[in-house]
Structures are given as structure tokens and as C-alpha cells.
Design a protein around this motif. Structure first.
Motif, PDB file in Angstrom:
ATOM      1  N   ASP A   1       0.820  -1.101   0.050  1.00 48.05           N
ATOM      2  CA  ASP A   1      -0.086   0.061   0.045  1.00 48.05           C
ATOM      3  C   ASP A   1       0.881   1.065  -0.125  1.00 48.05           C
ATOM      4  O   ASP A   1       2.071   1.267   0.332  1.00 48.05           O
ATOM      5  CB  ASP A   1      -0.942  -0.184   1.143  1.00 48.05           C
ATOM      6  N   GLY A   2       0.169   2.363  -0.450  1.00 48.56           N
ATOM      7  CA  GLY A   2       0.924   3.677  -0.187  1.00 48.56           C
ATOM      8  C   GLY A   2       2.043   3.915  -1.496  1.00 48.56           C
ATOM      9  O   GLY A   2       2.728   4.813  -1.520  1.00 48.56           O
ATOM     10  N   PHE A   3       1.817   2.962  -2.586  1.00 49.37           N
ATOM     11  CA  PHE A   3       2.408   3.436  -3.827  1.00 49.37           C
ATOM     12  C   PHE A   3       1.698   3.001  -4.976  1.00 49.37           C
ATOM     13  O   PHE A   3       1.862   1.897  -5.580  1.00 49.37           O
ATOM     14  CB  PHE A   3       3.926   2.540  -3.864  1.00 49.37           C
ATOM     15  N   PRO A   4       1.001   4.028  -5.520  1.00 47.63           N
ATOM     16  CA  PRO A   4       0.102   3.692  -6.852  1.00 47.63           C
ATOM     17  C   PRO A   4       0.790   3.444  -7.759  1.00 47.63           C
ATOM     18  O   PRO A   4       2.191   4.160  -7.936  1.00 47.63           O
ATOM     19  CB  PRO A   4      -0.696   5.070  -6.593  1.00 47.63           C
ATOM     20  N   VAL A   5       0.489   2.724  -8.755  1.00 53.41           N
ATOM     21  CA  VAL A   5       1.099   2.470  -9.950  1.00 53.41           C
ATOM     22  C   VAL A   5      -0.032   2.405 -11.191  1.00 53.41           C
ATOM     23  O   VAL A   5      -1.174   2.096 -10.863  1.00 53.41           O
ATOM     24  CB  VAL A   5       1.703   1.040 -10.160  1.00 53.41           C
ATOM     25  N   LEU A   6      -0.077   3.529 -12.052  1.00 53.73           N
ATOM     26  CA  LEU A   6      -0.408   3.669 -13.292  1.00 53.73           C
ATOM     27  C   LEU A   6       0.103   3.040 -14.433  1.00 53.73           C
ATOM     28  O   LEU A   6       1.056   3.724 -14.848  1.00 53.73           O
ATOM     29  CB  LEU A   6      -0.943   5.333 -13.462  1.00 53.73           C
ATOM     30  N   SER A   7      -0.636   2.071 -15.196  1.00 55.08           N
ATOM     31  CA  SER A   7      -0.043   1.305 -16.102  1.00 55.08           C
ATOM     32  C   SER A   7      -0.694   1.166 -17.341  1.00 55.08           C
ATOM     33  O   SER A   7      -1.955   1.401 -17.216  1.00 55.08           O
ATOM     34  CB  SER A   7       0.654  -0.009 -15.764  1.00 55.08           C
ATOM     35  N   GLY A   8      -0.096   0.747 -18.425  1.00 53.78           N
ATOM     36  CA  GLY A   8      -0.780   0.728 -19.781  1.00 53.78           C
ATOM     37  C   GLY A   8      -1.631  -0.729 -19.663  1.00 53.78           C
ATOM     38  O   GLY A   8      -2.525  -0.812 -20.604  1.00 53.78           O
ATOM     39  N   SER A   9      -0.997  -1.688 -18.946  1.00 51.02           N
ATOM     40  CA  SER A   9      -1.882  -3.002 -18.967  1.00 51.02           C
ATOM     41  C   SER A   9      -1.494  -3.558 -17.719  1.00 51.02           C
ATOM     42  O   SER A   9      -0.528  -3.136 -17.118  1.00 51.02           O
ATOM     43  CB  SER A   9      -1.511  -3.900 -20.270  1.00 51.02           C
ATOM     44  N   VAL A  10      -2.144  -5.095 -17.491  1.00 47.08           N
ATOM     45  CA  VAL A  10      -1.860  -5.695 -16.360  1.00 47.08           C
ATOM     46  C   VAL A  10      -1.481  -7.193 -17.191  1.00 47.08           C
ATOM     47  O   VAL A  10      -1.957  -7.585 -18.100  1.00 47.08           O
ATOM     48  CB  VAL A  10      -3.079  -5.983 -15.659  1.00 47.08           C
ATOM     49  N   GLY A  11      -0.480  -7.947 -16.680  1.00 44.60           N
ATOM     50  CA  GLY A  11      -0.084  -9.023 -17.236  1.00 44.60           C
ATOM     51  C   GLY A  11       0.632  -9.947 -16.168  1.00 44.60           C
ATOM     52  O   GLY A  11       0.854  -9.658 -15.028  1.00 44.60           O
ATOM     53  N   PRO A  12       0.967 -11.125 -16.595  1.00 45.56           N
ATOM     54  CA  PRO A  12       1.485 -12.059 -15.636  1.00 45.56           C
ATOM     55  C   PRO A  12       2.996 -12.173 -15.613  1.00 45.56           C
ATOM     56  O   PRO A  12       3.681 -12.776 -14.844  1.00 45.56           O
ATOM     57  CB  PRO A  12       1.020 -13.428 -16.085  1.00 45.56           C
TER      58      PRO A  12
END
Length: 236
Positions: free
Chosen positions: A140-151
Motif C-alpha cells: 500500500d502507499g505506492f500507486p501504479v498507473l500502467s498501460g496494462s496488466v499481465g503475468p
């Protein structure tokens, strides 16, 4: 570039408002519409509803679609140089990392380990056009904004450090001030910082001209016409 200093009251305000509000406020501070230093398209947020990411950009580029063609010792040393760069700079800072494989990104650079490491180094969040993973176990406390989600992490490696990056149409240089939340990200121009607190407060006050009556019982088209005229008279 020279880094701008953010007054504490402005920093607290920026963390409390969403990125669309900041986008509107920048146009107010500039006195015109047409501000365009923001991301395009829909991005993924690791924890929607978290406070906004506000920080001076620590930039880098990564790749993971194919193995690196440099010696392993160079790749290892560059990764350490990357962490040294991320740890540098006056706070608050945020990682802004371009995956050069976009739109075919596969490398989940932002997962449990790197979130913990970057948070431990003092950064306030990350913005990327690339992949994030490990959503259920990110600190928690470290937001991530990304282009996609993957494995997968693919063949991920650092290719550049501290150079300008492009995140879904948003160009960012090292040390530029970034604001980001679940809506996307933007660069706050240095020249508007001194006027931004007043501009944000003005945006909120002007929207209240319509929002407060609209949320009261008995609101109708006649009341809308009355308040909308007042709103139009003061909006940018």
C-alpha cells in the motif's frame, strides 16, 4: 532541467484532488483552453481511489519482449544505475518509465518486488505505458498507473536512464512535475505552479455553482438555466 519547488500547501492540495481537476486548473492558470500534456486512452490503476501520485519525474526506458543483446554484466550494472537514479532528486519524486515495446509490452516491471524497492527508496508512485502485475500483494502507499496488466516479466531490462519518455502521448523529461490517478497522468508546467493553488480552488468553487443546486431536492430546468448562466459567466 531545473526542478521547481512545490509549497507544502499546494502539495497537499494536489494529493487531495483528481487529475481532471488539475487539468482544468492548468487551463485556468494559463488563461485558455488547449492544454495537452496528458496521457491518451484508458490506463490501469493498481488501487483505484488511492490519493493522486504527485512527484518530480525520475525517468527511464525498459524493454522485455526480446533478450538484451549486451553482456550480462552491463545489463546488471545499468539496473543498479537505474536504482541510483530513482533514489536521487529532491522529493517528492515519482517513477515515469516507458516500455519501448509498446503496444506489445509483456514485461511486468511493476510488481511486488519493484513496488517495495521504489517505495523504500522514497518515491511516491509510478506511471508507465507498460505492464504491472502482483496486484494482490503490492505494498500500500505506492500507486501504479500502467498501460496494462499481465503475468510475466519477459526479458525485462533497462535500456535508458534519465532521458525524456513518452507515456501514451504524454512526453515527460527528468524532474518535470507529474500528477496522476485512475484517470491518467499529466505534466504540470513549471510556469503555472505559483498560480495553481488559486486555480484549483477556483475550479472547485465554480463547479459548486452548478453542483450544489443540482444535488438539492426540487432541482429542475428552470433552476438549471439560472445557475448555468452564472457558471458560464465565470468558467474558462
Amino acid at each position: 532541467m531545473t526542478q521547481t519547488t512545490i509549497p507544502e500547501d499546494l502539495l497537499n492540495l494536489l494529493r487531495s484532488v483528481d487529475t481532471p481537476t488539475v487539468c482544468n486548473a492548468i487551463e485556468v492558470a494559463q488563461g485558455k483552453r488547449g492544454f495537452n500534456r496528458f496521457t491518451r486512452g484508458t490506463m490501469q490503476h493498481c488501487k483505484p481511489g488511492d490519493p493522486a501520485i504527485v512527484g518530480f519525474a525520475r525517468t527511464a526506458k525498459i524493454s522485455g519482449l526480446a533478450p538484451p543483446n549486451e553482456p550480462a554484466e552491463i545489463i546488471r550494472e545499468r539496473r543498479l544505475d537505474y536504482f541510483r537514479s530513482m533514489a536521487a532528486g529532491s522529493g517528492p519524486t515519482a517513477a515515469v518509465v516507458e516500455d519501448v515495446d509498446y503496444p506489445n509490452c509483456v514485461a511486468g516491471w511493476w510488481g511486488e518486488v519493484h513496488v517495495a524497492v521504489h517505495k523504500g527508496l522514497g518515491l511516491k508512485g509510478a506511471v508507465t505505458n507498460g505492464v504491472m502485475r502482483d496486484l494482490d500483494v503490492m505494498d500500500d502507499g505506492f500507486p501504479v498507473l500502467s498501460g496494462s496488466v499481465g503475468p510475466s516479466h519477459g526479458f525485462v531490462h533497462v535500456v535508458e536512464i534519465g532521458t525524456p519518455v513518452n507515456i501514451l502521448g504524454m512526453r515527460v523529461a527528468q524532474d518535470e512535475l507529474v500528477h496522476a490517478d485512475r484517470h491518467g497522468a499529466l505534466v504540470i508546467p513549471a510556469e503555472v505552479v505559483s498560480d495553481l493553488k488559486e486555480a484549483i480552488e477556483g475550479v472547485i468553487a465554480r463547479e459548486a455553482i452548478v453542483l450544489e443546486p443540482a444535488r438539492e431536492p426540487g432541482f429542475n430546468i428552470s433552476k438549471l438555466e439560472e445557475v448555468w448562466a452564472k457558471f458560464e459567466a465565470v468558467r474558462t
